[in-house]
Write a protein that holds these residues in place. Structure first.
Motif, PDB file in Angstrom:
ATOM      1  N   LEU A 245       0.825  -1.204   0.000  1.00  0.00           N
ATOM      2  CA  LEU A 245       0.000   0.000   0.000  1.00  0.00           C
ATOM      3  C   LEU A 245       0.860   1.255   0.000  1.00  0.00           C
ATOM      4  CD1 LEU A 245      -2.804  -0.983   2.558  1.00  0.00           C
ATOM      5  CD2 LEU A 245      -3.039  -0.793   0.082  1.00  0.00           C
ATOM      6  N   VAL A 246       1.917   1.237   0.813  1.00  0.00           N
ATOM      7  CA  VAL A 246       2.801   2.401   0.904  1.00  0.00           C
ATOM      8  C   VAL A 246       3.624   2.554  -0.366  1.00  0.00           C
ATOM      9  CG1 VAL A 246       4.750   3.393   2.168  1.00  0.00           C
ATOM     10  CG2 VAL A 246       2.877   2.278   3.419  1.00  0.00           C
ATOM     11  N   GLU A 247       4.021   1.432  -0.974  1.00  0.00           N
ATOM     12  CA  GLU A 247       4.893   1.469  -2.150  1.00  0.00           C
ATOM     13  C   GLU A 247       4.293   2.293  -3.283  1.00  0.00           C
ATOM     14  OE1 GLU A 247       7.109  -1.669  -5.210  1.00  0.00           O
ATOM     15  OE2 GLU A 247       5.631  -2.382  -3.742  1.00  0.00           O
ATOM     16  N   HIS A 248       3.008   2.103  -3.551  1.00  0.00           N
ATOM     17  CA  HIS A 248       2.342   2.832  -4.632  1.00  0.00           C
ATOM     18  C   HIS A 248       1.336   3.845  -4.097  1.00  0.00           C
ATOM     19  CE1 HIS A 248       4.141   0.521  -7.885  1.00  0.00           C
ATOM     20  NE2 HIS A 248       3.857  -0.587  -7.224  1.00  0.00           N
ATOM     21  N   ASP A 249       1.471   4.182  -2.815  1.00  0.00           N
ATOM     22  CA  ASP A 249       0.605   5.190  -2.201  1.00  0.00           C
ATOM     23  C   ASP A 249      -0.868   4.881  -2.478  1.00  0.00           C
ATOM     24  OD1 ASP A 249       0.366   7.326  -0.548  1.00  0.00           O
ATOM     25  OD2 ASP A 249       0.736   8.863  -2.072  1.00  0.00           O
ATOM     26  N   VAL A 250      -1.242   3.629  -2.188  1.00  0.00           N
ATOM     27  CA  VAL A 250      -2.601   3.125  -2.379  1.00  0.00           C
ATOM     28  C   VAL A 250      -3.037   3.303  -3.836  1.00  0.00           C
ATOM     29  CG1 VAL A 250      -4.942   3.047  -1.440  1.00  0.00           C
ATOM     30  CG2 VAL A 250      -3.066   3.846  -0.003  1.00  0.00           C
ATOM     31  N   ALA A 251      -2.204   2.789  -4.734  1.00  0.00           N
ATOM     32  CA  ALA A 251      -2.488   2.757  -6.178  1.00  0.00           C
ATOM     33  C   ALA A 251      -2.675   4.140  -6.787  1.00  0.00           C
ATOM     34  CB  ALA A 251      -3.705   1.887  -6.470  1.00  0.00           C
ATOM     35  N   THR A 252      -2.044   5.167  -6.189  1.00  0.00           N
ATOM     36  CA  THR A 252      -2.135   6.516  -6.753  1.00  0.00           C
ATOM     37  C   THR A 252      -0.790   7.029  -7.272  1.00  0.00           C
ATOM     38  OG1 THR A 252      -1.741   7.554  -4.587  1.00  0.00           O
ATOM     39  CG2 THR A 252      -4.033   7.080  -5.196  1.00  0.00           C
ATOM     40  N   TRP A 253       0.276   6.262  -7.104  1.00  0.00           N
ATOM     41  CA  TRP A 253       1.603   6.686  -7.558  1.00  0.00           C
ATOM     42  C   TRP A 253       2.276   5.538  -8.314  1.00  0.00           C
ATOM     43  CZ3 TRP A 253       6.638   5.143  -7.125  1.00  0.00           C
ATOM     44  CH2 TRP A 253       7.595   6.082  -7.515  1.00  0.00           C
ATOM     45  N   PRO A 254       2.954   5.782  -9.410  1.00  0.00           N
ATOM     46  CA  PRO A 254       3.213   7.083 -10.055  1.00  0.00           C
ATOM     47  C   PRO A 254       1.999   7.666 -10.774  1.00  0.00           C
ATOM     48  CG  PRO A 254       4.112   5.318 -11.365  1.00  0.00           C
ATOM     49  CD  PRO A 254       3.603   4.681 -10.120  1.00  0.00           C
ATOM     50  N   THR A 255       0.943   6.865 -10.894  1.00  0.00           N
ATOM     51  CA  THR A 255      -0.293   7.352 -11.491  1.00  0.00           C
ATOM     52  C   THR A 255      -1.453   6.595 -10.861  1.00  0.00           C
ATOM     53  OG1 THR A 255      -1.534   7.609 -13.558  1.00  0.00           O
ATOM     54  CG2 THR A 255      -0.149   5.665 -13.373  1.00  0.00           C
ATOM     55  N   ARG A 256      -2.632   7.157 -10.947  1.00  0.00           N
ATOM     56  CA  ARG A 256      -3.818   6.508 -10.400  1.00  0.00           C
ATOM     57  C   ARG A 256      -4.187   5.320 -11.271  1.00  0.00           C
ATOM     58  NH1 ARG A 256      -7.060   4.981  -6.280  1.00  0.00           N
ATOM     59  NH2 ARG A 256      -9.277   5.206  -6.727  1.00  0.00           N
ATOM     60  N   ASP A 257      -3.972   4.096 -10.740  1.00  0.00           N
ATOM     61  CA  ASP A 257      -4.235   2.884 -11.516  1.00  0.00           C
ATOM     62  C   ASP A 257      -4.602   1.744 -10.559  1.00  0.00           C
ATOM     63  OD1 ASP A 257      -4.481   1.072 -13.535  1.00  0.00           O
ATOM     64  OD2 ASP A 257      -2.510   1.409 -14.422  1.00  0.00           O
ATOM     65  N   PRO A 258      -5.793   1.800  -9.960  1.00  0.00           N
ATOM     66  CA  PRO A 258      -6.161   0.813  -8.924  1.00  0.00           C
ATOM     67  C   PRO A 258      -6.269  -0.610  -9.447  1.00  0.00           C
ATOM     68  CG  PRO A 258      -8.062   2.126  -9.548  1.00  0.00           C
ATOM     69  CD  PRO A 258      -6.878   2.755 -10.210  1.00  0.00           C
TER      70      PRO A 258
END
Length: 387
Positions: A245-258
């Protein structure tokens, strides 16, 4: 208005194994089947064998219902694009994914609180009243209930009205899990995951004193060690999920892609809660399966077992004087005792068995006793036969 940034910069990333449909379906279906088996065996022992169901069993039943709904939602989410890039989804897939993810996330938040409550309520059967550990368990039960209720409300009602979560409305009133800003959304997911890890550590640490308590039997220590091992596995999954979760900032980094960054966290979610259900159920039903030998189900031989019988000089008991009585091996397997004068011991045996299933970590203080009447007719000398 949504503050998320959508970009196609990550379209060149290689597909992770966790994003493949067969991986998601295989893990989710396997885990839910295992969870159903363990929980059903637990409930069978509590309801049918020892007749000692409690509030912890109710929490397990509610957990099973919620996680089953969540597992079905995850499997359906694959058909709506889970594992693919969010920008490549069609409009019908976009709404379908948000609906299924809504159910999956809400049921996870609720089920993880329920399974912790089940373990903590089980601990109340283990520790004596008026002890510090018991008071600590009660306090932790209250805190876990409040924590679960608060985050469950945020998950089940992420928007007002709820359908704005997936309707695509331009300016919905959403918060927490439905927030349209990256920071509040990440804070909600990560704070829940962090508290979840802390609670896992606390729940795992509570039974540790039993390992060093005087009078704890070796079998109880083995069961406790198995419980701790499974608890460590649950903690590993929870920690791993928090890292993703922290690695991709809850699927918002580097882009929003849940749909692209979410599958690994979703898989770890299923592994975590289903492993916790196994951890809560195995100590209840395993002693029963272990003690169920085939010899107690299928009788292949009958063995006459004799014991000495005390006779007084003036033996006027016509029911025993000059008679024979026997009990076979097949009969011995059906009860704790047989013959005249053993009614009280039989009751004690059954009560001890019930207590061992209600509290699987209680010290073993019972001694196994075998009883049978002698096949040898009494003679006038009334001799003693040493066994």
């Amino acid at each position: 208005m949504s503050e998320f940034v959508y970009s196609n910069d990550n379209l060149s990333e290689s597909e992770p194994v966790s994003n493949k449909p067969e991986t998601i379906w295989g893990i989710v279906i396997t885990c839910i089947i295992l969870s159903w088996i363990c929980v059903c065996l637990r409930l069978y022992v509590r309801f049918k064998i020892v007749h000692a169901a409690g509030w912890d069993d109710l929490c397990v039943v509610l957990y099973l219902l919620t996680i089953t709904a969540g597992s079905i939602a995850i499997c359906l989410a694959v058909t709506y694009g889970l594992g693919k890039h969010f920008l490549q989804l069609e409009s019908w897939q976009y709404k379908g994914f948000l609906k299924t993810f809504y159910v999956a996330n809400a049921t996870y938040v609720t089920s993880t609180a329920l399974i912790k409550e089940a373990l903590l309520l089980q601990y109340l059967r283990v520790f004596d009243r008026a002890t510090f550990i018991r008071r600590f368990v009660v306090a932790l039960i209250v805190f876990t209930a409040l924590w679960g209720f608060a985050y469950s409300f945020l998950a089940w009602v992420p928007c007002v009205p709820v359908h704005d979560y997936w309707s695509g409305k331009s300016d919905p009133y959403c918060y927490g899990y439905g927030s349209q800003s990256p920071a509040p959304l990440a804070a909600t997911f990560e704070s829940h995951a962090a508290i979840n890890m802390v609670l896992d550590i606390m729940v795992l640490s509570i039974p540790l004193p039993l390992l060093f308590e005087n009078g704890t039997s070796s079998s109880a220590r083995v069961r406790l060690a198995a419980l701790l091992s499974m608890g460590i596995l649950v903690l590993v999954f929870a920690t791993w999920r928090f890292v993703t979760l922290v690695e991709h900032d809850v699927a918002t980094w580097p882009t929003r892609d849940p749909t692209w960054y979410g599958p690994i966290s979703i898989i770890l979610t299923i592994l975590e809660v289903d492993a916790a259900s196994v951890c809560a159920s195995v100590p209840i039903f395993w002693p029963v399966l272990r003690d169920m030998g085939w010899g107690k189900i299928f009788v292949t031989k009958e063995i006459n077992i004799t014991r000495e019988t005390r006779y007084v000089d003036n033996d006027q008991d016509r029911l025993t004087h000059g008679t024979t009585n026997s009990i076979t091996g097949s009969e011995m397997d059906l009860g704790c005792g047989g013959g005249r004068g053993w009614g009280k011991q039989e009751t004690h045996c059954h009560e001890s068995y019930v207590l061992s299933q209600v509290n699987p970590f209680r010290p073993s203080i019972e001694q196994t006793q075998t009883c049978a009447r002698s096949d040898v007719p009494k003679n006038s000398a009334k001799k003693w036969i040493k066994i």
